[in-house]
Write an enzyme that holds these catalytic residues in place. Structure first.
Site, PDB file in Angstrom:
ATOM      1  CG  HIS A   1     -28.266 -10.180  17.757  1.00 55.99           C
ATOM      2  ND1 HIS A   1     -28.520  -8.876  17.396  1.00 55.99           N
ATOM      3  CD2 HIS A   1     -28.115 -10.177  19.101  1.00 55.99           C
ATOM      4  CE1 HIS A   1     -28.509  -8.124  18.483  1.00 55.99           C
ATOM      5  NE2 HIS A   1     -28.271  -8.889  19.528  1.00 55.99           N
TER       6      HIS A   1
ATOM      7  CG  ASP B   1     -28.803 -14.351  24.370  1.00 58.53           C
ATOM      8  OD1 ASP B   1     -28.625 -13.391  25.128  1.00 58.53           O
ATOM      9  OD2 ASP B   1     -29.518 -14.301  23.353  1.00 58.53           O
TER      10      ASP B   1
END
Length: 491
Positions: A337, A393
């Site tokens: 991330h 995700d």
């Protein structure tokens, strides 16, 4: 050391800078562990021999930050993220507590207004949001203008912009540029009404985009259901008597909406603020944010995870896939991330939510592949060194188990993120000192001044990217280009 200029700050809470070009020393104030970029404009130097005039050295030093890696553009009270420690808080409340005890609309109130609501405040807010979920009947014609196979994010982005055409009262271009910045009771009331409309209609517009694909008639939002249950109803109702969406799925969707409601100044939120800084109406600003979210590096990431897992096919292929990732032959989605350098705190909640959903839907066939990929990556030194831990995700596995098509995943991201966009937009409209339009600087590295050359005297500039790519025409275009007609010429 050279002759010092006037200090920009005094005391220990400052930064001392020595410009080796001139020998001058400057003092820059530090506030909230940040320095004002405009302070560097006072650091000027004479042009050096051979230096480009376009560097504007005599106009002060610029701060270069490609991709906003370390630039703070505003002061905010909304969301705090500690990427090193894996912390996410809405208005000071840990995301783990909110996911366990709160709801999406209650957290929406928190994000927008700054505190958890009382029972009466929550009732008023939720009632207004649900009341404003109905769209004008003309919207049906607008949605039917799209092809049956149009991407739902393209439809949703267009729909948010279209929505603004109905509410002239919310357009500063028509009602005055201080419409939302005055902070008066009347101004706040107009602002609140648009917030109700956008949050309420987000699910309706998304459901209509979904039903375009299905070729079904659109459904008026029902009464008496929760925010996410109403969303599921609008997508799936097909004339059944006393139809009720499954409560486990509605609850799971509510948790995922809460987790996705805000994430500080990500690409789409920044787009909303950049657009909103021109004092455009909030519907246009939200449409811009939706367009930003559409990209595969942002809202399309959870769709990319599923496509990656499908390509791996089974757990036995995971080792070979990870080796291909190391060789940069494949892309690893769902890990790592931009902010988090450890596990995304939302990922743990997603896993727990997935377990509840799988109890009634059955486990997704990709789950074993996902778990094998997670286990292998977490033991591999290559990924450990790069801090590539799972992120949020992987919620795409839940969406897939619930029966949503892959290209609808970004829509399920955009609908809850409307809340965060509005919270930041509202904060900017009401900030002290008013709104200044966002206008970043650049470093011009192109050609210096050139004189115009007549076309017959020019030399061709060739090379990839230096000249437009010709289109290979076929069909009617090809035949037309080969034809002769008045006003045209045979090629």
């Amino acid at each position: 050391m050279g002759q010092p200029t006037k200090n920009l700050a005094s005391g220990d809470n400052s930064l001392t800078i020595r410009d080796n070009r001139t020998g001058k020393v400057y003092t820059v104030p530090i506030q909230d562990n940040s320095v004002p970029a405009t302070s560097f404009k006072s650091i000027i130097a004479p042009f050096q021999e051979g230096e480009r005039a376009e560097n504007e050295t005599d106009k002060g030093l610029r701060v270069a930050d490609k991709g906003y890696l370390n630039t703070a553009v505003l002061r905010s009270e909304i969301t705090f993220i500690d990427g090193e420690a894996g912390i996410l808080r809405y208005r000071g409340y840990p995301i783990e507590q909110l996911a366990l005890k709160s709801s999406h609309l209650e957290s929406a109130y928190l994000l927008v207004y700054g505190s958890l609501p009382t029972q009466n405040q929550r009732k008023t807010f939720e009632t207004e949001v649900m009341h404003h979920s109905v769209v004008h009947a003309d919207a049906a014609q607008f949605f039917r203008s799209f092809r049956y196979d149009a991407h739902p994010m393209a439809i949703l982005t267009s729909a948010f912009a279209y929505l603004g055409s109905y509410y002239s009262e919310a357009n500063p271009s028509l009602k005055g540029q201080t419409l939302f910045t005055k902070g008066t009771p009347e101004s706040l009331a107009i602002m609140d009404k648009q917030i109700y409309r956008l949050i309420g209609k987000a699910t309706t517009l998304a459901a209509m985009a979904y039903r375009v694909r299905q070729g079904r008639e659109f459904v008026i939002p029902p009464t008496g259901l929760s925010y996410t249950a109403s969303f599921l109803y609008q997508m799936d109702y097909h004339g059944q008597t006393n139809y009720q969406p499954n409560p486990v799925l509605a609850k799971a969707l509510d948790i995922l909406f809460l987790l996705h409601a805000d994430h500080e100044l990500n690409a789409s939120c920044t787009t909303v603020l950049q657009t909103g800084s021109s004092l455009v109406d909030p519907f246009s600003a939200i449409a811009a944010g939706c367009a930003s979210l559409y990209g595969p590096l942002h809202g399309g990431a959870n769709e990319a995870v599923i496509r990656m897992l499908i390509s791996i096919e089974s757990p036995k292929n995971v080792p070979a896939f990870l080796e291909a990732v190391k060789k940069r032959e494949k892309v690893l989605s769902g890990f790592g991330h931009r902010v988090y350098k450890t596990s995304d705190p939302r990922s743990f909640i997603v896993r727990k939510t997935a377990d509840e959903v799988f109890k009634i839907t059955g486990k997704d066939e990709l789950l074993e592949t996902a778990m094998a990929l997670h286990e292998a990556a977490m033991k591999d030194e290559y990924f450990i060194k790069r801090r590539l831990a799972p992120n949020v995700d992987f919620c795409g596995l839940i969406y897939r188990a619930m029966g949503f098509p892959l290209d609808f995943f970004p829509v399920l991201f955009a609908v809850p993120r409307v809340v965060g966009w509005l919270a930041h937009w509202r904060q900017m409209m009401l900030q002290e000192g008013g709104v200044k339009i966002w206008r970043p600087r650049q470093m011009y590295v192109g050609a210096g001044q050139r004189d115009y050359v007549p076309v017959e005297e020019r030399e061709a500039v060739e090379g990839q990217g230096k000249t437009p790519t010709p289109v290979v025409h076929s069909g009617m275009s090809k035949r037309t280009m080969l034809a002769t007609f008045e006003g045209g010429a045979k090629l």
